[in-house]
Design an enzyme around this catalytic site. Sequence first.
Site, short mmCIF file in Angstrom:
data_model
loop_
_atom_site.label_atom_id
_atom_site.label_comp_id
_atom_site.label_asym_id
_atom_site.label_seq_id
_atom_site.Cartn_x
_atom_site.Cartn_y
_atom_site.Cartn_z
N ASP A 137 4.20 -6.44 9.63
CA ASP A 137 3.11 -6.33 10.61
C ASP A 137 3.18 -7.43 11.66
O ASP A 137 2.32 -8.31 11.74
CB ASP A 137 1.76 -6.34 9.90
CG ASP A 137 1.50 -5.07 9.13
OD1 ASP A 137 0.52 -4.37 9.44
OD2 ASP A 137 2.29 -4.75 8.22
N HIS A 180 0.62 -10.43 14.95
CA HIS A 180 0.02 -9.10 14.76
C HIS A 180 -1.29 -9.06 15.55
O HIS A 180 -1.66 -10.05 16.20
CB HIS A 180 -0.20 -8.86 13.26
CG HIS A 180 -0.49 -7.43 12.91
ND1 HIS A 180 0.11 -6.37 13.54
CD2 HIS A 180 -1.33 -6.88 11.97
CE1 HIS A 180 -0.32 -5.24 13.00
NE2 HIS A 180 -1.20 -5.53 12.06
N HIS A 237 -2.30 -10.22 5.47
CA HIS A 237 -3.48 -10.06 6.32
C HIS A 237 -4.42 -9.07 5.63
O HIS A 237 -4.12 -8.58 4.55
CB HIS A 237 -3.09 -9.61 7.72
CG HIS A 237 -2.42 -8.27 7.80
ND1 HIS A 237 -1.24 -7.99 7.15
CD2 HIS A 237 -2.79 -7.12 8.44
CE1 HIS A 237 -0.89 -6.74 7.41
NE2 HIS A 237 -1.82 -6.19 8.17
N ASP A 242 -4.35 -1.34 4.19
CA ASP A 242 -3.11 -0.92 3.52
C ASP A 242 -2.39 -2.10 2.85
O ASP A 242 -1.38 -1.89 2.17
CB ASP A 242 -2.16 -0.20 4.49
CG ASP A 242 -1.81 -1.00 5.73
OD1 ASP A 242 -2.61 -1.87 6.12
OD2 ASP A 242 -0.74 -0.76 6.31
#
Length: 303
Positions: free
Chosen positions: A207, A138, A61, A65
């Site tokens: 995530d 997520h 995604h 980060d």
Amino acid sequence: MLDVCLLGTGGMMPLPHRFLTSAMMRYNGSNLLIDCGEGTQIAIKEKGWTFKPIDIICFTHYHADHISGLPGLLLTMGNAERTEPLVMIGPRGLERVAGALRTIAPELPFEIQYIEINEQEADFEINGYHIHAFRVNHNIVCYGYSVEIHRVGRFDVERAKENGIPQKFWSRLQKGEVISCESGEVYTPQMVLGPPRKGIKVTYCTDTRPTELIVKSAEKSDLFICEGMYAEQEKLAKAKQYKHMTFYEAAELARRARVKELWLTHFSPSLIRAEGYLPKVREIFANASLGKDGRSVELLFEE
């Protein structure tokens, strides 16, 4: 043989002792990278692996980060005199996001080919890697990836002879090529190969909340690299709020998917002394351990 390296294990922000989450795989001279957070190229350098053979980058995604290290990595690959095309795979919007990041890396000596995923699941065959992308849960669109190395059956000399196949075609058929002769005969790999043998499978998932599709996609993986954002059991509510997982939820997924081994990753910056939580994790899934920056393994074909 498939080499797997967990380059970084941090979530949200890099720490002095923890790079952001990223993983690399090497097979038959081609490298595949999953995610590219800040510091990824430093982690690759520390591991002693190289940038130039990276042929595929998969993105889970587009939170910073997981992708903010891309411009620097691309520049380094360009400086390594790479000229072969680079394939990027990720959720819808990949070309737009990567294009924006490339504002600071505009000139590259290689082409970038973008593959954007819109479906719940998608499959790709690139450089000997079978890549299965699957949608996870997520707070933005996010995917996990299973990477498999398929293995054909053994070459059967007797079958080749029985089918009257000239020996000069044997090696090509063994590599999966279909051969059409000018005389009209067509020879296929199925005419000389036995049943497929067990390959190698690695699943990478971060995530997300636990989902049934993760269990299905990770089934019987040789290695399951899965986020364990929080180890403290009292942080389950926080994990649900921000759509992450705890160590124990990851272990339950590993148990249900019947994987061989679980590496936990994507740790919260606040997580310290994570080893102390492993005994409870192993009550759920015995072969669980902590991912560490630079941790790697050689996965071999079973004979």
